[in-house]
Write an enzyme that holds these catalytic residues in place. Structure first.
Site, PDB file in Angstrom:
ATOM      1  N   ASN A 120     -10.714  -7.768  10.231  1.00  0.00           N
ATOM      2  CA  ASN A 120     -10.544  -7.594  11.672  1.00  0.00           C
ATOM      3  C   ASN A 120     -11.786  -7.002  12.319  1.00  0.00           C
ATOM      4  O   ASN A 120     -12.206  -7.411  13.417  1.00  0.00           O
ATOM      5  CB  ASN A 120      -9.335  -6.700  11.961  1.00  0.00           C
ATOM      6  CG  ASN A 120      -8.030  -7.455  11.804  1.00  0.00           C
ATOM      7  OD1 ASN A 120      -8.009  -8.672  11.775  1.00  0.00           O
ATOM      8  ND2 ASN A 120      -6.937  -6.719  11.696  1.00  0.00           N
TER       9      ASN A 120
ATOM     10  N   ASP B   6       7.869  11.547 -31.998  1.00  0.00           N
ATOM     11  CA  ASP B   6       8.345  12.023 -33.280  1.00  0.00           C
ATOM     12  C   ASP B   6       9.066  10.887 -33.986  1.00  0.00           C
ATOM     13  O   ASP B   6       9.194   9.785 -33.471  1.00  0.00           O
ATOM     14  CB  ASP B   6       9.246  13.249 -33.105  1.00  0.00           C
ATOM     15  CG  ASP B   6      10.486  12.948 -32.267  1.00  0.00           C
ATOM     16  OD1 ASP B   6      10.599  11.823 -31.750  1.00  0.00           O
ATOM     17  OD2 ASP B   6      11.340  13.834 -32.136  1.00  0.00           O
TER      18      ASP B   6
END
Length: 920
Positions: free
Chosen positions: A731, A381
């Site tokens: 990994n 606003d």
């Protein structure tokens, strides 16, 4: 109520608005669908309220043992001690054991626990202990952090006060007979009298004693989409309490009008309390944040589900020891599981909420932080956000623009006698009248009636009686409101007599013809062009016999003039807009004010105003047309609440993450429709209830700081997810290669578990890490595809250096037989741990680590400690326990070269990745 309603209602409604879609499924249907709700308690509630509804106001007071001037403080205290606080116990504190259970209950902990049980039944005690410790660590840290987060959230919510206007008798008797006071909502008791006005949330189930043009939005209760008019008269009949027009219920909100109400039921005895007690079985769809975390979690779990069996079969066939292969595959599964993800997410969000609180931003839901950071359009606003919210009366003029004290006097009477929600304009009028004039007007006029403000009429009126010698001479209806709406009800205008006439003569009352309308229009246009907000004042003389008035009496008015207000722009507005633009947030102004004032204010703060889209034009556009218009326009004026909601929804349909900042009753629909609702602690109750975030200072600078902090919080979560995903993938590749070619396991299950545990501990510093400025310069969203791409791009880098380590240990250090496997495993254990830990610093930033960007002290300390532990373990007293051995001194020179090579290649690949895909 004047502030935020009870936490219970906010939480419950939000649960029913899954993913911010504002459903209007009535809670009445919920009650009907749940057999437990059709209990004796529900039946008793209905009978009590129906009895109060059918009774006259005096009888209702007698039933509650109350009086027309309310309870005294002593009696209220006794009832509060007897009935308990006015709170819906939807979220009673969980016992410690149950909180601990919920902290454990997540997919990763379930998987790890299953792996621990398998290890136990496989007689692998060491693996069982290590996996159990990892589960205990993850669960324990999350338990502690959630406890801290809960306590912090309670403290933050306490910053937003919950009060109601309560009428209490004086106690002791020396005090005035009755007075209205602001009291905490939880102190309300049955028998209290409360004053309700526009913007209030109804704090309990109440029976109206008096009501004036009262409209209540009760869609959440009954599914009625439009506000319902409520009356104080006794009901003639009825069998359903929710249908009675003289009853209002906890959790509904007043749209317009005023009322005085008798509290019938509070807390768990209210209708809402009964519903909340039976709402535990309701399920909600995950919001965008939860969906993002879940998508990443299941991505990693699916990856583990595919890779672990492959590792198991390769090791079983190549080594011939299926039990050892099984135990090793279990360890790989643990290594692939980001068991610290729940803790990292919780800790990061909790720390973000605390940091936001220091910036005067209260987060009502932790999940809202992600949407806060993803926001790319902010609808706000004008008043109080771009302007100072410190309105001063600048002019009071007649229809021709001449200064008029009569206009000021009439505006004062209107503002003074209205009982609804006084806005800044009313306060400015009241402040502009000196005390002597105020006393004179109060003695000369007595209030007769009131027509409260609503957003359809955009005006409000009071009716006063002009008093002479204590007798009423006439009634005057004084109307004040938006210029167009007041003029629409006027047929005449009161203008000053021409110059040279008798100054003592009364002004002329002329028909409001086209010429005079054009003349008055030029006056208001001139005032608006100066950046003033103009309000029209009109009057109507009525006979003193009339006692009750309605909106129909707002016709045939005489325009008396205008009052004009100055709300200067905030000095911080222009810099704040510049900062928001720099952070990728487009600001759109949505206001109910007129076009001229809006243009002037926007020009002053630097908002481009090529074209202003007006409410009437919004009304005429289809949804598809509005989406395009909302995207292209930056300023919207003369909007109704539903226009604001439509614009917000249109922007969301265009793919934007929309924030809406508002503090009024008319902002509530848009706050609910937005991805992130933002309000302030001084907002009306319904606005704060609908918001996800509350600002303790209504400033775009505060909002910008909050957005940056929200993005920083989200960035830290992404760091962990990226590190875990890429590290795990690397990994697995390394394990697959080693398993296929080595005559022994590249690392024992216990060693793999210890390595993963140490790596996870190193990650606990991530929530405290700093974030580079460029990473929070643009809105951030979940992008699982990007995480998958990152994993595939960076994971093989660590595998490359793992394979180099395999060659080093095999050919340089002759760890190429079963007798020398411990040396091989120790060498890879150290390299794997150091590279996995250092990758934290490599991928936490797109900059050059340690040179252009430094991690925060907690993260530096944690990673340094884990590196030290990794180097110490093979040489310390625990080496034999973990089947490790001391490495030769020459190994550490090779280790330094491998680590430097890994960091160099990762840094170069980062540049390639950024050029091709961007960093995030």
């Amino acid at each position: 109520m004047r502030a935020s309603f009870t936490q219970g209602f906010s939480h419950f409604l939000r649960r029913r608005r899954a993913r911010r879609h504002f459903e209007r499924r009535p809670l009445l249907d919920t009650l009907a669908a749940q057999p437990a709700a059709r209990s004796a308690d529900a039946a008793g509630w209905g009978r009590e309220l129906l009895a109060a509804s059918l009774a006259e106001p005096a009888q209702a007071l007698q039933r509650l043992q109350s009086q027309a001037d309310g309870l005294d403080a002593a009696e209220a205290a006794r009832r509060l001690a007897r009935d308990g606080p006015n709170e819906v116990q939807h979220e009673a504190p969980l016992p410690g054991w149950l909180r601990l259970w919920r902290c454990w209950l997540n997919p990763f902990n379930l998987l790890l626990t299953a792996l621990a049980l398998l290890s136990f039944f496989s007689a692998d005690a060491k693996a069982t202990v290590v996996i159990g410790f990892m589960v205990a660590l993850s669960t324990g840290i999350r338990f502690v952090q959630e406890g801290r987060s809960h306590r912090a959230a309670e403290g933050l919510r306490a910053l937003v006060t919950n009060t109601a206007a309560v009428i209490r008798r004086g106690n002791p008797p020396a005090l005035p007979p009755a007075r209205t006071q602001e009291l905490p909502v939880h102190d309300l008791v049955a028998g209290d009298l409360v004053a309700l006005s526009a913007g209030d949330m109804v704090p309990a189930d109440c029976r109206l004693l008096s009501a004036r043009d009262l409209f209540v939005a009760q869609a959440a209760m009954t599914g009625e989409s439009l506000p319902v008019e409520k009356l104080a008269a006794a009901a003639a009949s009825g069998t359903v309490a929710l249908e009675q027009r003289n009853l209002v219920f906890m959790g509904t909100n007043v749209v317009s009008g005023t009322a005085e109400a008798l509290v019938l039921a509070t807390g768990a005895r209210s209708y809402f309390g009964l519903l909340a007690a039976h709402a535990g079985a309701l399920e909600t769809a995950p919001n965008a944040f939860q969906a993002g975390v879940n998508s990443v979690s299941w991505l990693l779990i699916r990856f583990a589900a595919v890779m672990v069996p492959i590792v198991f079969f390769i090791n079983g066939f190549t080594k011939g020891d299926w039990l050892q292969a099984f135990l090793f595959s279990l360890s790989v599964a643990v290594g692939l599981t980001p068991e610290m993800l729940p803790m990292i997410v919780t800790t990061t969000l909790a720390k973000g909420a605390v940091r936001l609180a220091r910036l005067k931003v209260v987060v009502k839901r932790l999940d809202a932080i992600q949407n806060f950071g993803a926001m790319d359009v902010l609808c706000t606003d004008k008043t109080g956000t771009l302007t100072q919210d410190r309105v001063a009366l600048a002019r009071h003029a007649d229809p021709c623009g001449q200064d008029s004290t009569e206009v000021l006097g009439l505006a004062f009477l209107n503002s003074h006698y209205q009982t609804g929600l006084k806005n800044l304009l009313d306060h400015a009028v009241l402040a502009d009248v000196d005390p002597a004039t105020e006393r004179r007007l109060a003695e000369a006029y007595r209030k007769v009636d009131e027509l409260p403000f609503d957003f359809e009429r955009r005006r409000m009126s009071v009716v006063v009686a002009a008093m002479v010698d204590g007798r009423e001479q006439r009634h005057e209806l004084i109307c004040k409101g938006a210029v167009e709406e007041v003029l629409a009800a006027c047929t005449r205008a009161r203008v000053a007599r021409p110059a040279g006439g008798d100054a003592s003569q009364q002004p002329l009352s002329l028909p409001l013809d086209a010429a005079l309308r054009a003349r008055t229009g030029a006056v208001t246009a001139g005032l608006s062009a100066e950046g003033l907000r103009v309000v029209a004042v009109a009057v109507k003389l009525l006979p003193p016999e009339q006692a009750r008035y309605s909106v129909a009496d707002e016709s045939g008015l005489t325009l008396v003039g205008y009052i004009a207000f100055l709300d200067p722009p905030k000095e911080s507005a222009a810099p704040a807009l510049t900062r928001l633009a720099a952070h990728g947030i487009a600001v759109k102004v949505l206001t109910g004010d007129n076009e001229q004032v809006t243009r002037q204010v926007c020009r002053q703060v630097g908002v481009p105003v090529d074209a202003v889209l007006l409410g009437a034009e919004v009304e005429a556009l289809s949804d598809a047309e509005l989406q395009a218009a909302a995207d292209s326009h930056r300023v919207f004026a003369k909007l109704t609440p539903l226009h604001k909601e439509r614009i917000v929804r249109a922007l969301r349909e265009r793919g934007h993450v929309v924030g809406f900042m508002g503090d009024g009753i008319n902002d509530a629909p848009a706050l609910r429709a937005a991805d992130i609702g933002i309000s302030v602690d001084s907002a009306v109750d319904i606005a704060k209830e609908a918001a996800d975030i509350i600002l303790l200072e209504k400033s775009l600078l505060v909002l910008d700081a909050g957005v940056v902090e929200g993005r920083s919080t989200f960035c830290n979560m992404l760091k962990y997810i990226r590190m875990t995903a890429s590290g795990n993938f690397g990994n697995v590749l390394s394990v697959l290669v080693a398993s296929a070619f080595l005559p022994f396991l590249p690392m024992l299950p216990l060693q793999l578990l210890v390595q993963n545990l140490l790596y996870d501990i190193a990650q606990t510093g991530i929530p405290f890490d700093k974030v580079d400025a460029e990473l929070v310069a643009r809105p951030l969203r979940w992008n699982p595809a990007d995480i998958g791409r990152f994993m595939l791009f960076f994971g093989p880098i660590s595998s490359l250096f793992d394979i180099l380590t395999f060659g080093l240990m095999w050919w340089v250090f002759d760890a190429n037989s079963l007798a020398r496997q411990t040396l091989f495993q120790s060498g890879w254990f150290v390299v794997g741990l150091l590279t996995q830990t250092l990758v934290v610093h490599m991928v936490r930033t797109p900059r050059l680590p340690f040179v252009q960007s430094h991690a925060a002290a907690p993260l530096m300390a944690m990673t340094a400690a884990i590196v030290a532990v990794g180097l110490w373990l093979p040489n310390g007293p625990l080496a034999a326990y973990f089947s490790l051995q001391a490495l030769p001194p020459s190994y550490y020179g090779w280790l330094l070269a491998i680590v430097l090579g890994y960091c160099t290649l990762t840094t170069w690949m980062k540049r390639v990745y950024i050029r091709r895909y961007g960093w995030q």
